[in-house]
Design a protein around this motif. Structure first.
Motif, mmCIF file in Angstrom:
data_model
loop_
_atom_site.group_PDB
_atom_site.id
_atom_site.type_symbol
_atom_site.label_atom_id
_atom_site.label_comp_id
_atom_site.label_asym_id
_atom_site.label_seq_id
_atom_site.Cartn_x
_atom_site.Cartn_y
_atom_site.Cartn_z
ATOM 1 N N MET A 194 42.574 42.483 41.220
ATOM 2 C CA MET A 194 41.648 43.405 40.571
ATOM 3 C C MET A 194 40.366 43.562 41.372
ATOM 4 S SD MET A 194 40.869 44.594 37.079
ATOM 5 C CE MET A 194 39.347 44.953 36.251
ATOM 6 N N ALA A 195 39.883 42.483 41.977
ATOM 7 C CA ALA A 195 38.639 42.565 42.737
ATOM 8 C C ALA A 195 38.770 43.554 43.892
ATOM 9 C CB ALA A 195 38.245 41.181 43.251
ATOM 10 N N ASN A 196 39.902 43.532 44.598
ATOM 11 C CA ASN A 196 40.092 44.465 45.710
ATOM 12 C C ASN A 196 40.149 45.904 45.218
ATOM 13 O OD1 ASN A 196 40.081 42.444 47.599
ATOM 14 N ND2 ASN A 196 42.297 42.245 47.660
ATOM 15 N N THR A 197 40.821 46.133 44.075
ATOM 16 C CA THR A 197 40.896 47.472 43.513
ATOM 17 C C THR A 197 39.513 47.947 43.102
ATOM 18 O OG1 THR A 197 43.158 47.142 42.762
ATOM 19 C CG2 THR A 197 41.897 48.869 41.668
ATOM 20 N N GLN A 198 38.753 47.091 42.444
ATOM 21 C CA GLN A 198 37.406 47.489 42.036
ATOM 22 C C GLN A 198 36.530 47.791 43.241
ATOM 23 O OE1 GLN A 198 35.643 44.826 39.166
ATOM 24 N NE2 GLN A 198 36.755 45.821 37.518
ATOM 25 N N MET A 199 36.671 47.011 44.313
ATOM 26 C CA MET A 199 35.896 47.274 45.523
ATOM 27 C C MET A 199 36.289 48.616 46.135
ATOM 28 S SD MET A 199 35.539 45.015 49.007
ATOM 29 C CE MET A 199 34.778 43.672 48.100
ATOM 30 N N LEU A 200 37.589 48.897 46.182
ATOM 31 C CA LEU A 200 38.088 50.173 46.703
ATOM 32 C C LEU A 200 37.516 51.341 45.900
ATOM 33 C CD1 LEU A 200 40.180 51.689 48.592
ATOM 34 C CD2 LEU A 200 41.773 51.455 46.676
ATOM 35 N N ILE A 201 37.584 51.233 44.586
ATOM 36 C CA ILE A 201 37.085 52.290 43.699
ATOM 37 C C ILE A 201 35.576 52.474 43.883
ATOM 38 C CG2 ILE A 201 36.714 52.905 41.266
ATOM 39 C CD1 ILE A 201 39.642 53.251 42.258
#
Length: 131
Positions: free
Chosen positions: A1-8
């Motif tokens: 989730m952290a990587n997805t949130q960073m991407l977003i």
């Protein structure tokens, strides 16, 4: 989730800075994107570049993520606050909408727009969303 949130977070930040190259670097080569202000879709980074370039000559959109929900598989739903102004600064739209992303291999592959809460299970609509 952290990587997805960073991407977003990085994607919206680049969009709001008008850093097209920065935003496109976060997308797959054959990314599919809605043309909310024109209707239809564009496929590929260069078509998105052309769409955003036209869009920013007509109005000034600013989109901030409010909530990020990771779904099973590769889907991520993002509630955004979207403020769209004329180039002169008059408000055209001040709303919340949902952006639904398909992410694979750490890149955005597709974005869809939905006006309602994701739990309502309505189909995505061509809302006045600018990203």
């Amino acid at each position: 989730m952290a990587n997805t949130q960073m991407l977003i977070t990085e994607a919206y930040s680049a969009f709001n800075r008008r850093d097209i190259d920065g935003a496109l670097a976060l997308m797959s080569e054959d990314v599919s994107w809605p043309k909310a202000s024109e209707g239809g879709r564009v496929v590929g980074k260069e078509e998105i570049r052309a769409y955003w370039t036209r869009q920013w000559k007509e109005f000034d959109p600013h989109v901030e993520p409010v909530e990020v929900i990771d779904r099973d598989g590769s889907k991520t739903e993002v509630k955004v606050h979207q403020l769209v102004k004329t180039l002169g600064g008059d408000v055209l739209s001040d709303t919340n909408v949902w952006h639904v992303y398909t992410i694979a291999n750490g890149l955005i592959e597709r974005m869809d727009i939905r006006e309602s809460d994701p739990s309502s299970q309505q189909t995505p609509s061509a809302a006045f969303s600018k990203l």
